[in-house]
Motif scaffolding. Structure first.
Motif, PDB file in Angstrom:
ATOM      1  N   MET A   1       0.842  -1.196   0.000  1.00 53.18           N
ATOM      2  CA  MET A   1       0.000   0.000   0.000  1.00 53.18           C
ATOM      3  C   MET A   1       0.880   1.251   0.000  1.00 53.18           C
ATOM      4  SD  MET A   1      -2.892   1.144   2.765  1.00 53.18           S
ATOM      5  CE  MET A   1      -3.761   2.694   2.611  1.00 53.18           C
ATOM      6  N   GLN A   2       0.505   2.237  -0.789  1.00 54.72           N
ATOM      7  CA  GLN A   2       1.254   3.484  -0.881  1.00 54.72           C
ATOM      8  C   GLN A   2       0.391   4.663  -0.442  1.00 54.72           C
ATOM      9  OE1 GLN A   2       2.355   3.344  -5.090  1.00 54.72           O
ATOM     10  NE2 GLN A   2       4.448   2.777  -4.507  1.00 54.72           N
ATOM     11  N   SER A   3       1.024   5.636   0.216  1.00 52.16           N
ATOM     12  CA  SER A   3       0.270   6.803   0.686  1.00 52.16           C
ATOM     13  C   SER A   3       1.221   7.891   1.153  1.00 52.16           C
ATOM     14  CB  SER A   3      -0.649   6.408   1.852  1.00 52.16           C
ATOM     15  OG  SER A   3      -1.248   7.546   2.445  1.00 52.16           O
ATOM     16  N   PRO A   4       0.863   9.163   0.932  1.00 50.43           N
ATOM     17  CA  PRO A   4       1.617  10.245   1.575  1.00 50.43           C
ATOM     18  C   PRO A   4       1.435  10.127   3.092  1.00 50.43           C
ATOM     19  CG  PRO A   4       0.261  11.093  -0.212  1.00 50.43           C
ATOM     20  CD  PRO A   4      -0.192   9.692   0.043  1.00 50.43           C
ATOM     21  N   ALA A   7      -1.759  11.720   4.518  1.00 50.14           N
ATOM     22  CA  ALA A   7      -2.980  10.952   4.273  1.00 50.14           C
ATOM     23  C   ALA A   7      -3.043   9.731   5.177  1.00 50.14           C
ATOM     24  CB  ALA A   7      -3.045  10.526   2.811  1.00 50.14           C
ATOM     25  N   ALA A   8      -1.882   9.120   5.455  1.00 50.13           N
ATOM     26  CA  ALA A   8      -1.848   7.923   6.284  1.00 50.13           C
ATOM     27  C   ALA A   8      -2.249   8.202   7.724  1.00 50.13           C
ATOM     28  CB  ALA A   8      -0.448   7.307   6.242  1.00 50.13           C
ATOM     29  N   ILE A 223       3.100   0.451   4.914  1.00 44.38           N
ATOM     30  CA  ILE A 223       2.699   1.538   4.008  1.00 44.38           C
ATOM     31  C   ILE A 223       3.947   2.198   3.426  1.00 44.38           C
ATOM     32  CG2 ILE A 223       1.570   3.787   3.836  1.00 44.38           C
ATOM     33  CD1 ILE A 223      -0.299   2.947   6.065  1.00 44.38           C
ATOM     34  N   LEU A 225       5.667   5.195   1.733  1.00 43.07           N
ATOM     35  CA  LEU A 225       5.394   6.625   1.692  1.00 43.07           C
ATOM     36  C   LEU A 225       5.560   7.203   0.291  1.00 43.07           C
ATOM     37  CD1 LEU A 225       7.118   7.933   4.962  1.00 43.07           C
ATOM     38  CD2 LEU A 225       4.700   7.369   4.605  1.00 43.07           C
ATOM     39  N   LEU A 226       4.628   8.052  -0.077  1.00 44.07           N
ATOM     40  CA  LEU A 226       4.691   8.800  -1.323  1.00 44.07           C
ATOM     41  C   LEU A 226       4.966  10.271  -1.005  1.00 44.07           C
ATOM     42  CD1 LEU A 226       1.580   7.378  -3.235  1.00 44.07           C
ATOM     43  CD2 LEU A 226       3.995   6.809  -3.619  1.00 44.07           C
ATOM     44  N   GLU A 228       4.401  14.168  -0.619  1.00 46.61           N
ATOM     45  CA  GLU A 228       3.181  14.907  -0.309  1.00 46.61           C
ATOM     46  C   GLU A 228       2.653  15.605  -1.561  1.00 46.61           C
ATOM     47  OE1 GLU A 228       1.478  15.089   2.638  1.00 46.61           O
ATOM     48  OE2 GLU A 228       2.892  13.548   3.345  1.00 46.61           O
TER      49      GLU A 228
END
Length: 451
Positions: A1-4, A7-8, A223, A225-226, A228
């Motif tokens: 799973m990827q997320s800034p 957002a996480a 997760i 990190l992407l 921002e």
């Protein structure tokens, strides 16, 4: 799973490590407030020991603020480039060491030099504490948390006012400075060892592994990190490299710059000289310290209330309301001090202490509102630098008010009309941000706050 990272953490409960970051930043600001306020509280004793007039001592009181003018900008710049946590730790070492050094001074100019050097640390602490916490907490609570952090220095002021009188008989003002300075260094070092830099800051600088490791303290380690996403300001400007003086920040800079400077001038102009004009009006040192204690307590209440009030009524309404009430309170305090009995009654002492506290509470509420507007209004690329920039700009008025405060009191030849008249005029500038800033926080339910 990827997320800034933002957002996480957006919908997750505040995790223990995030509470630790908030609490640690608050502690650093409290000890900064203790060290900063220690000299104004003992000023009457220093004047007596050194046999000098209050006007002569102005440079010593203003020196820390002069250093803060440079420390705020330099500290904010270092925080954005070197790391908020490292810059915050360096700040605690500098102001702790300067407080220790102040205990060995014997004249105004040596004290001024030491306090000016300490001001570099005092100035660097605030922008980095706010920026560090801002990057660790979710947007939904950012306004409340940043406003709450604004109680740090007022709380330190109250703690200093509470501790200094009982410590004076046993240690004297020099011993107190030594104790406070050593405590600052020890506490600052301990907090540096347990805190970590925010993932958003690290990821923006290509330090992905460290960002992932630190993020795992509050989110699922799985997760990825992407980066921002760009803020609305960055999208409108067409670049992520927005500096404080970028054209997109024009009205935010002007509005906050003028009003924030007015507020900080009032806060330091009052806290630096309150014990002097109160003892000049017949208060004992302990009674004057009690007024400073309530100044700090109500300042904390005002700062804490700012988060809720800004979200409920919007930043523009809060700024206007505080400005009106501050002007009225300054006029009332000036009138009371000029007509008070040579030996003030219990009622007169309580009224003066209450008004000193009310002014501190109202102005601190406004300052906390400005910090909230800055935290959501400026993009991540220049957030710490922007806070440092405004702290630096504000020092111009602060230094002038503290430096010349004793002269303004002497001009009245027994009356404090020039001092309080100047304070009242400065309070009028508090209205500026309400009508100039173009990124106000809207009332809850009317429009979303800037991300």
């Amino acid at each position: 799973m990827q997320s800034p990272f933002s957002a996480a953490i957006a919908d997750r409960p505040i995790q223990p490590f995030q509470w630790l970051v908030i609490g640690a930043a608050l502690i650093v600001l409290v000890i900064e407030g203790i060290d900063l306020q220690s000299l104004p509280i003992v000023t009457p004793l220093v004047l007596e020991e050194w046999g000098i007039d209050r006007a002569v001592f102005g440079p010593a009181l203003a020196a820390a603020l002069f250093g803060m003018a440079f420390g705020s900008s330099l500290g904010g710049w270092l925080g954005d480039r070197w790391g908020r946590l490292r810059a915050l730790y360096l700040a605690s070492l500098i102001f702790g060491a300067s407080t220790i050094a102040a205990s060995y001074t014997d004249d105004v100019w040596t004290m001024s030099l030491v306090r000016a050097l300490g001001g570099l640390g005092f100035g660097a602490g605030y922008p980095n504490a706010l920026a560090l916490v801002n990057d660790w907490v979710p947007a939904r609570v950012r306004t409340y948390v940043i406003a709450t952090l604004s109680i740090g220095i007022p709380l330190g002021t109250s703690v200093a006012a509470l501790l200094v009188p009982p410590l004076l008989p046993g240690y004297g003002w020099r011993g107190i400075f030594l104790i406070f300075g050593i405590g600052s260094i020890v506490i600052g070092t301990a907090l540096f060892l347990v805190l970590r830099e925010a993932p958003t800051y690290l990821l923006a600088r290509g330090r992905r592994e460290e960002a992932q490791r630190n993020a795992a303290r509050v989110i699922d380690p799985g997760i990825e990190l992407l980066p921002e996403p760009p803020s609305a300001v960055e999208e409108a400007a067409g670049t992520r490299a927005i500096g404080v003086l970028h054209a997109s920040n024009k009205w935010l800079n002007w509005g906050i710059g003028v009003s924030f400077a007015a507020c900080t001038t009032l806060i330091y102009g009052l806290s630096s000289w309150a014990t002097v004009f109160l003892t000049g009006a017949g208060f004992t040192t302990a009674q004057a310290a009690n007024a400073i204690f309530w100044f700090g307590i109500l300042s904390m209440i005002g700062a804490i209330a700012a988060g809720w009030l800004v979200r409920r009524f919007g930043s523009r309404a809060v700024i206007v309301g505080c400005a009106v009430l501050t002007l009225a309170s300054i006029v009332a305090l000036g009138a009371l001090i000029d007509t008070i009995a040579p030996t003030p009654s219990w009622g007169q002492r309580q009224a003066a202490s209450l008004l000193v506290g009310v002014i501190g509470g109202l102005v601190s509420l406004n300052i906390a509102s400005f910090y909230a507007v800055m935290a959501v209004g400026y993009p991540q690329s220049c957030r710490a630098a922007a806070i440092g920039f405004h702290l630096t700009v504000a020092r111009v008025g602060v230094i002038a008010m503290v430096f010349f405060g004793g002269y303004l009191m002497n001009l009245g030849q027994g009356s404090f009309v020039f001092y309080f008249g100047t304070m009242a005029a400065i309070s009028l500038l508090m209205f500026t941000a309400a009508f100039v800033v173009d990124r106000h926080i809207e009332p809850l339910g009317r429009a979303p706050s800037p991300a």
